[in-house]
Design a protein around this motif. Structure first.
Motif, PDB file in Angstrom:
ATOM      1  N   ILE A   1      -6.201  10.568   6.930  1.00  0.00           N
ATOM      2  CA  ILE A   1      -4.746  10.751   7.084  1.00  0.00           C
ATOM      3  C   ILE A   1      -4.030   9.520   6.555  1.00  0.00           C
ATOM      4  CG2 ILE A   1      -2.887  11.184   8.720  1.00  0.00           C
ATOM      5  CD1 ILE A   1      -5.062  12.300  10.645  1.00  0.00           C
TER       6      ILE A   1
ATOM      7  N   GLY B   1      -2.764   5.941   1.334  1.00  0.00           N
ATOM      8  CA  GLY B   1      -2.731   4.565   0.837  1.00  0.00           C
ATOM      9  C   GLY B   1      -4.114   4.050   0.474  1.00  0.00           C
TER      10      GLY B   1
ATOM     11  N   VAL C   1      -5.039  13.361   2.964  1.00  0.00           N
ATOM     12  CA  VAL C   1      -3.671  13.886   3.024  1.00  0.00           C
ATOM     13  C   VAL C   1      -2.680  12.723   3.051  1.00  0.00           C
ATOM     14  CG1 VAL C   1      -2.077  15.336   4.326  1.00  0.00           C
ATOM     15  CG2 VAL C   1      -4.521  15.836   4.393  1.00  0.00           C
TER      16      VAL C   1
ATOM     17  N   GLU D   1       3.175  10.690   0.135  1.00  0.00           N
ATOM     18  CA  GLU D   1       3.895  10.243  -1.071  1.00  0.00           C
ATOM     19  C   GLU D   1       3.579  11.167  -2.249  1.00  0.00           C
ATOM     20  OE1 GLU D   1       4.274   6.057  -2.081  1.00  0.00           O
ATOM     21  OE2 GLU D   1       3.333   5.566  -0.172  1.00  0.00           O
TER      22      GLU D   1
ATOM     23  N   ARG E   1      -0.157  -1.295  -3.941  1.00  0.00           N
ATOM     24  CA  ARG E   1       1.247  -1.684  -3.787  1.00  0.00           C
ATOM     25  C   ARG E   1       1.575  -3.049  -4.394  1.00  0.00           C
ATOM     26  NH1 ARG E   1       3.458   2.232  -0.842  1.00  0.00           N
ATOM     27  NH2 ARG E   1       2.021   3.287   0.567  1.00  0.00           N
ATOM     28  N   PRO E   2       0.638  -4.026  -4.438  1.00  0.00           N
ATOM     29  CA  PRO E   2       1.040  -5.352  -4.948  1.00  0.00           C
ATOM     30  C   PRO E   2       1.790  -5.326  -6.293  1.00  0.00           C
ATOM     31  CG  PRO E   2      -1.064  -5.555  -3.868  1.00  0.00           C
ATOM     32  CD  PRO E   2      -0.732  -4.082  -3.863  1.00  0.00           C
TER      33      PRO E   2
ATOM     34  N   CYS F   1       4.007  -3.418  -7.243  1.00  0.00           N
ATOM     35  CA  CYS F   1       5.399  -2.967  -7.051  1.00  0.00           C
ATOM     36  C   CYS F   1       6.375  -4.136  -7.057  1.00  0.00           C
ATOM     37  CB  CYS F   1       5.549  -2.211  -5.725  1.00  0.00           C
ATOM     38  SG  CYS F   1       4.658  -0.655  -5.705  1.00  0.00           S
TER      39      CYS F   1
ATOM     40  N   VAL G   1       0.764  14.835   7.678  1.00  0.00           N
ATOM     41  CA  VAL G   1       0.100  15.347   8.883  1.00  0.00           C
ATOM     42  C   VAL G   1       1.128  15.259  10.000  1.00  0.00           C
ATOM     43  CG1 VAL G   1      -1.772  15.018  10.540  1.00  0.00           C
ATOM     44  CG2 VAL G   1      -2.181  14.654   8.099  1.00  0.00           C
TER      45      VAL G   1
ATOM     46  N   GLY H   1      -0.545   3.285   7.589  1.00  0.00           N
ATOM     47  CA  GLY H   1       0.128   2.149   6.974  1.00  0.00           C
ATOM     48  C   GLY H   1       1.295   1.610   7.767  1.00  0.00           C
TER      49      GLY H   1
ATOM     50  N   ILE I   1       7.663 -10.710  -0.266  1.00  0.00           N
ATOM     51  CA  ILE I   1       8.462  -9.737  -1.032  1.00  0.00           C
ATOM     52  C   ILE I   1       9.651 -10.456  -1.677  1.00  0.00           C
ATOM     53  CG2 ILE I   1       9.946  -7.677  -0.878  1.00  0.00           C
ATOM     54  CD1 ILE I   1       7.181  -6.767  -0.433  1.00  0.00           C
TER      55      ILE I   1
ATOM     56  N   LEU J   1       2.346   9.296  14.680  1.00  0.00           N
ATOM     57  CA  LEU J   1       1.346  10.356  14.798  1.00  0.00           C
ATOM     58  C   LEU J   1       0.275   9.981  15.827  1.00  0.00           C
ATOM     59  CD1 LEU J   1       0.405  13.067  13.398  1.00  0.00           C
ATOM     60  CD2 LEU J   1      -1.122  11.602  12.060  1.00  0.00           C
TER      61      LEU J   1
ATOM     62  N   ASP K   1      -2.927  -1.305   7.510  1.00  0.00           N
ATOM     63  CA  ASP K   1      -1.793  -2.029   8.110  1.00  0.00           C
ATOM     64  C   ASP K   1      -1.527  -1.678   9.567  1.00  0.00           C
ATOM     65  OD1 ASP K   1      -1.406  -3.195   5.660  1.00  0.00           O
ATOM     66  OD2 ASP K   1       0.600  -2.391   5.320  1.00  0.00           O
TER      67      ASP K   1
ATOM     68  N   HIS L   1      -2.527  -6.888   4.788  1.00  0.00           N
ATOM     69  CA  HIS L   1      -2.919  -7.436   3.489  1.00  0.00           C
ATOM     70  C   HIS L   1      -3.686  -6.370   2.715  1.00  0.00           C
ATOM     71  CE1 HIS L   1      -1.800 -11.146   5.185  1.00  0.00           C
ATOM     72  NE2 HIS L   1      -2.967 -11.742   5.321  1.00  0.00           N
ATOM     73  N   TRP L   2      -3.535  -6.405   1.411  1.00  0.00           N
ATOM     74  CA  TRP L   2      -4.239  -5.488   0.521  1.00  0.00           C
ATOM     75  C   TRP L   2      -5.746  -5.520   0.768  1.00  0.00           C
ATOM     76  CZ3 TRP L   2      -8.091  -5.751  -3.015  1.00  0.00           C
ATOM     77  CH2 TRP L   2      -8.202  -4.686  -3.933  1.00  0.00           C
ATOM     78  N   ASP L   3      -6.315  -6.716   0.790  1.00  0.00           N
ATOM     79  CA  ASP L   3      -7.767  -6.856   0.888  1.00  0.00           C
ATOM     80  C   ASP L   3      -8.298  -6.334   2.228  1.00  0.00           C
ATOM     81  OD1 ASP L   3     -10.162  -8.124  -0.458  1.00  0.00           O
ATOM     82  OD2 ASP L   3     -10.247  -9.066   1.519  1.00  0.00           O
TER      83      ASP L   3
ATOM     84  N   PHE M   1      -5.609 -12.964   1.562  1.00  0.00           N
ATOM     85  CA  PHE M   1      -4.299 -12.556   1.035  1.00  0.00           C
ATOM     86  C   PHE M   1      -4.040 -13.312  -0.259  1.00  0.00           C
ATOM     87  CE2 PHE M   1       0.280 -13.583   0.755  1.00  0.00           C
ATOM     88  CZ  PHE M   1       0.817 -12.311   0.724  1.00  0.00           C
TER      89      PHE M   1
HETATM   90  C1  LIG Z   1       5.697  -4.479  -2.622  1.00  0.00           C
HETATM   91  C2  LIG Z   1       4.434  -4.878  -1.914  1.00  0.00           C
HETATM   92  C3  LIG Z   1       3.661  -5.906  -2.436  1.00  0.00           C
HETATM   93  C4  LIG Z   1       2.492  -6.299  -1.803  1.00  0.00           C
HETATM   94  N1  LIG Z   1       1.773  -7.335  -2.325  1.00  0.00           N
HETATM   95  C5  LIG Z   1       0.677  -7.758  -1.680  1.00  0.00           C
HETATM   96  C6  LIG Z   1      -0.085  -8.847  -2.198  1.00  0.00           C
HETATM   97  O1  LIG Z   1       0.263  -9.450  -3.208  1.00  0.00           O
HETATM   98  N2  LIG Z   1      -1.210  -9.193  -1.541  1.00  0.00           N
HETATM   99  C7  LIG Z   1      -1.637  -8.554  -0.409  1.00  0.00           C
HETATM  100  O2  LIG Z   1      -2.673  -8.916   0.137  1.00  0.00           O
HETATM  101  N3  LIG Z   1      -0.936  -7.522   0.098  1.00  0.00           N
HETATM  102  C8  LIG Z   1       0.201  -7.112  -0.507  1.00  0.00           C
HETATM  103  N4  LIG Z   1       0.910  -6.056   0.004  1.00  0.00           N
HETATM  104  C9  LIG Z   1       0.425  -5.396   1.234  1.00  0.00           C
HETATM  105  C10 LIG Z   1      -0.569  -4.298   0.917  1.00  0.00           C
HETATM  106  O3  LIG Z   1      -0.134  -3.548  -0.172  1.00  0.00           O
HETATM  107  C11 LIG Z   1      -0.754  -3.426   2.155  1.00  0.00           C
HETATM  108  O4  LIG Z   1      -1.352  -4.219   3.145  1.00  0.00           O
HETATM  109  C12 LIG Z   1      -1.599  -2.190   1.877  1.00  0.00           C
HETATM  110  O5  LIG Z   1      -0.952  -1.362   0.955  1.00  0.00           O
HETATM  111  C13 LIG Z   1      -1.862  -1.405   3.149  1.00  0.00           C
HETATM  112  O6  LIG Z   1      -2.535  -0.221   2.847  1.00  0.00           O
HETATM  113  P1  LIG Z   1      -2.632   0.950   3.924  1.00  0.00           P
HETATM  114  O7  LIG Z   1      -3.470   2.009   3.285  1.00  0.00           O
HETATM  115  O8  LIG Z   1      -2.993   0.429   5.242  1.00  0.00           O
HETATM  116  O9  LIG Z   1      -1.131   1.470   4.112  1.00  0.00           O
HETATM  117  P2  LIG Z   1      -0.079   2.061   3.100  1.00  0.00           P
HETATM  118  O10 LIG Z   1      -0.254   1.465   1.760  1.00  0.00           O
HETATM  119  O11 LIG Z   1       1.248   1.918   3.783  1.00  0.00           O
HETATM  120  O12 LIG Z   1      -0.455   3.604   3.012  1.00  0.00           O
HETATM  121  C14 LIG Z   1      -0.249   4.496   4.077  1.00  0.00           C
HETATM  122  C15 LIG Z   1       0.176   5.811   3.481  1.00  0.00           C
HETATM  123  O13 LIG Z   1       0.136   6.800   4.505  1.00  0.00           O
HETATM  124  C16 LIG Z   1       1.254   7.656   4.347  1.00  0.00           C
HETATM  125  N5  LIG Z   1       1.506   8.313   5.643  1.00  0.00           N
HETATM  126  C17 LIG Z   1       2.041   7.779   6.768  1.00  0.00           C
HETATM  127  N6  LIG Z   1       2.076   8.698   7.744  1.00  0.00           N
HETATM  128  C18 LIG Z   1       1.556   9.831   7.245  1.00  0.00           C
HETATM  129  C19 LIG Z   1       1.326  11.125   7.778  1.00  0.00           C
HETATM  130  N7  LIG Z   1       1.612  11.433   9.046  1.00  0.00           N
HETATM  131  N8  LIG Z   1       0.779  12.061   6.973  1.00  0.00           N
HETATM  132  C20 LIG Z   1       0.451  11.775   5.680  1.00  0.00           C
HETATM  133  N9  LIG Z   1       0.651  10.557   5.129  1.00  0.00           N
HETATM  134  C21 LIG Z   1       1.189   9.596   5.912  1.00  0.00           C
HETATM  135  C22 LIG Z   1       2.351   6.724   3.912  1.00  0.00           C
HETATM  136  O14 LIG Z   1       3.415   7.402   3.306  1.00  0.00           O
HETATM  137  C23 LIG Z   1       1.592   5.820   2.935  1.00  0.00           C
HETATM  138  O15 LIG Z   1       1.599   6.369   1.659  1.00  0.00           O
HETATM  139  C24 LIG Z   1       2.079  -5.628  -0.627  1.00  0.00           C
HETATM  140  C25 LIG Z   1       2.867  -4.602  -0.091  1.00  0.00           C
HETATM  141  C26 LIG Z   1       4.025  -4.219  -0.735  1.00  0.00           C
HETATM  142  C27 LIG Z   1       4.871  -3.117  -0.143  1.00  0.00           C
END
Ligand SMILES: Cc1cc2nc3c(=O)[nH]c(=O)nc-3n(C[C@H](O)[C@H](O)[C@H](O)COP(=O)(O)OP(=O)(O)OC[C@H]3O[C@@H](n4cnc5c(N)ncnc54)[C@H](O)[C@@H]3O)c2cc1C
Length: 412
Positions: free
Chosen positions: A11, A14, A36, A39, A46-47, A49, A84, A112, A158, A250, A282, A299-301, A327
């Motif tokens: 779910i 990302g 699922v 977006e 995302r980095p 962006c 979801v 996320g 950011i 959720l 996240d 963090h991305w990593d 990071f």
């Molecule tokens: C502009 C930007 C730059 C960044 N740069 C860095 C960097 O340089 N270095 C670094 O370490 N980190 C960076 N980060 C942070 C890093 O990108 C995030 O920590 C990472 O993307 C987290 O991934 P995730 O899968 O946990 O969450 P997300 O990327 O937030 O993905 C979660 C996804 O789940 C979807 N979602 C939520 N609820 C539901 C639901 N109920 N049903 C279906 N889908 C759902 C959301 O829409 C989203 O698409 C950056 C973040 C941003 C925004």
């Protein structure tokens, strides 16, 4: 009866969910995998962006976790533009925005985070943006094409990265923040001063020790940012980088336990309070074996590596998530930082190397233990710091050695 049943339901579209899907297959998962995400784009990084994609140096496809054909090749069913809407942790079913009900054997929740919105007057004016998605980056780039003056609200990654990217595109950028220098909250004032000098030397104006009061405009578009101290900053584009909040709606409705850090509580194996449902990324607040306490990190990593740990455990593994969080951040091609930690309440900072020469590290200590390290151009220091942090090596008596570039950190 659910409309269909899958072995693994992921779910959130990302990075955490995407890397979980990959590792399920790489580890031999044979059953159906359904990912699922709400977006419109397939899972992406995302980095870029705030960096290469915003600068126009990377294409949309460059940001994708994997090319479009890969999902089919791996027999991973990817549902974009789909939310979801309900998770029934007892019946082990999920309801999608398409009204379909899906049963599952194991699930990953990786929803996320969302940007923190600032409820000030004028926030609804055109030209005021937040940045989380590729779509947000597109909207900022469109407005930037017409803009001359940009104000960034927030002095963390950011705000600083977007200021650097838009300066590269020829815009006059001003950062407004509460901190005295950029990055002060995360990395302290010594390191922050270095990044602030880099930004200022490229023409970014920085207004610290102040706060956003409101936006003013002509009724439609933003024209000014007014600060708490009464400053008026001209702006035809504003980007707000005021942090993010974990998306747990959720999980909360499903009755999953939440933590004090606002995330979904998970064990060291990233399993939530409901057996068979895992968390990553996240919104995951896990018992970190490295830190000896629950932590949640954006963090991305971390999202990437937790996706893998969750996958191994969804297949019956006993893998603890014992990875030291890492990071990185880039200010255009002017300076890059790498960081491990997170140090939260450090009581000493030791600088190794020379910020004036653009190559230095900062070690953060709580008591006699290293809890974080930042490096600019001294990656080898970070490698040693990672080991010292993971092994909890006491270094309080060795501060002079830490600061001495002639001293080999391998000896600690
Ligand atoms: C502009 C930007 C730059 C960044 N740069 C860095 C960097 O340089 N270095 C670094 O370490 N980190 C960076 N980060 C942070 C890093 O990108 C995030 O920590 C990472 O993307 C987290 O991934 P995730 O899968 O946990 O969450 P997300 O990327 O937030 O993905 C979660 C996804 O789940 C979807 N979602 C939520 N609820 C539901 C639901 N109920 N049903 C279906 N889908 C759902 C959301 O829409 C989203 O698409 C950056 C973040 C941003 C925004």
């Amino acid at each position: 009866m659910p409309d269909r049943h899958v072995a693994h339901l992921l779910i959130g579209g990302g990075l955490a969910a995407a890397n979980c899907a990959r590792w399920l297959r790489e580890s031999g998962a044979a059953g159906d995998v359904l990912l699922v995400g709400r977006e419109p784009d397939p899972p992406y990084n995302r980095p870029p962006c705030s960096k290469g994609y915003l600068q126009g140096k990377e294409s949309r496809e460059d940001t994708f976790f994997r090319p479009a054909a890969w999902w089919d090749e791996q027999r991973i069913e990817l549902r974009t533009r789909t939310t979801v809407t309900k998770l029934d942790a007892v019946a082990r079913t999920a309801t999608l925005s398409t009204k379909e009900e899906v049963g599952f054997d194991s699930a990953l929740i990786a929803t996320g985070a969302n940007v923190r919105r600032l409820p000030v007057d004028g926030a609804e004016l055109e030209g005021v943006h937040y940045l989380r998605t590729l779509g947000n980056a597109d909207a900022i780039a469109r407005d930037a094409a017409e803009a001359e003056r940009v104000v960034l609200i927030g002095g963390s990654y950011i705000g600083t990265e977007v200021a650097a990217s838009l300066t590269l595109l020829g815009k006059r950028c001003t950062i407004l923040m509460q901190e005295p220098v950029v990055h002060a909250r995360g990395f302290g004032e010594q390191a922050g001063r270095f990044f602030q000098d880099v930004l200022e030397s490229h023409g970014v104006e920085i207004v610290g020790d102040d706060a956003l009061a409101r936006f003013e405009g002509d009724g439609e578009r933003v024209q000014r940012v007014v600060t708490a101290a009464g400053r008026e900053l001209l702006a035809d584009l504003v980007v707000i980088g005021a942090g993010a909040a974990p998306e747990v709606a959720l999980a909360r409705a499903a009755g999953l336990e939440l933590g004090e850090g606002g995330g979904v509580r998970a064990s060291a194996r990233l399993e939530t309070s409901v057996p068979g449902i895992y968390a990553a990324g996240d919104m995951c607040e896990y018992d970190s074996p490295i830190h000896g306490r629950p932590i949640r990190i954006e963090h991305w990593d971390v999202a990437f590596s937790q996706g893998k740990t969750a996958a191994l455990n969804m297949l019956g593994g006993e893998q603890e998530h014992d990875v030291v969080p890492y990071f990185f951040s880039d200010l255009a091609d002017w300076a890059s930082l790498e960081y491990i930690g997170p140090a939260r309440d450090w009581d000493a900072e030791v600088v190794r190397g020379s910020p004036g020469d653009g190559e230095f590290s900062v070690f953060y200590l709580e008591g006699d233990r290293l809890t974080g390290a930042l490096s600019v151009g001294r990656g080898e220091d970070l490698a040693h710091a990672r080991r010292l942090l993971a092994e909890r090596t006491p270094v309080g008596e060795r501060l002079e050695a830490l600061a001495d570039v002639a001293f080999d950190l391998a000896e600690l």
